[in-house]
Design an enzyme around this catalytic site. Structure first.
Site: not given
Length: 276
Positions: A5, A25, A41, A85
């Site tokens: 992740h 990801e 992110h 993502d």
């Protein structure tokens, strides 16, 4: 698939694969003109993680290409799937097509090397908003216009907003998608997984296993605990997204799961529903 992740810095590709991930990801943020800009992110993110690691998107793609090109000094044979993502919530709905178009051009040049011995990993485009389904159209039409429609065979899709499964089906219909569908379900690791539960993940698994379902694979996020890993495996998901790939690998080695599950390799087609 053990899905590492939030792999947003280049050095983390090696780190997560070495811990046992066969999939990663990566977050993709966009500028105001719908150009993919950074692997980033931002705050807030999962607990026990640093939210602000980043690279320029194209630099990350080049490193990812090396990590997934046989014969390259940075090659990892077991890294077979990459989930992007896509942080499209910063965009207006009408920009989704452009975002898909620009994403395709970037991947074609920097990851697929214009179709000339590029990276071999399968790619999942994960979109947070059902109304951004035209991103898929833009991506598909751009690869076709650039003379590489065959690369779509390496690309699958996910709507990551935990929407009603029926609504997800409608969005795919609008986008003309009839296969290569991964369905995510989950919640940040900051919130105990039992609060969300696995009901929707199980609903997605039931769709996957029905004769008229549209889902090919189901993954659950973000799982860092052994107990939750076991629950997800008992629900028969295909992938688990985690900050701690070694934890998932350990549980897969337990006698209860060893005979039933194995870690996917490049020969396992991620677009095919697994038949028991």
């Amino acid at each position: 698939w053990i899905m590492g992740h939030m792999v947003n810095a280049i050095y983390q590709i090696d780190e997560f694969v070495n811990l046992g991930a066969n999939s990663i990801e990566t977050d993709v943020s966009f500028d105001d003109s719908a150009n993919p800009e950074y692997t980033y992110h931002g705050v807030p993110c999962d607990c026990r993680r640093w939210c602000k690691k980043w690279e320029y998107f194209n630099n990350f793609l080049k490193a990812l290409r090396k990590a997934t090109t046989p014969g390259d000094s940075k090659y990892h044979e077991k890294l077979v799937l990459v989930v992007f993502d896509l942080k499209t919530n910063s965009l207006y709905d009408h920009q989704a097509y452009d975002a898909g178009k620009k994403l395709a051009k970037n991947l074609l040049q920097h990851y697929w090397n214009n179709g000339n011995n590029g990276g071999r990993a399968y790619i999942v485009l994960s979109i947070p908003n059902l109304s951004h389904y035209k991103l898929i159209t833009g991506f598909k039409e751009t690869l076709k216009n650039e003379g590489h429609p065959e690369l779509m065979e390496k690309v699958g899709f996910d709507f990551s907003g935990n929407d009603n499964i029926d609504q997800v089906a409608k969005a795919y219909k609008k986008a003309g998608v009839t296969g290569r569908v991964w369905q995510s379900d989950g919640i940040t690791n900051c919130i105990a997984s039992f609060i969300r539960g696995l009901d929707r993940a199980k609903e997605a698994v039931a769709n996957r296993d029905s004769s008229n379902g549209f889902i090919n694979k189901v993954y659950y996020w973000t799982v860092d605990k052994r107990a939750t890993t076991r629950e997800a495996l008992d629900a028969e998901v295909d992938g688990i997204m985690t900050n701690d790939p070694d934890v998932i690998a350990d549980v897969l080695n337990e006698s209860a799961y060893k005979a039933k599950f194995r870690i996917a390799t490049y020969d396992d087609n991620p677009w095919e529903t697994f038949k028991k």
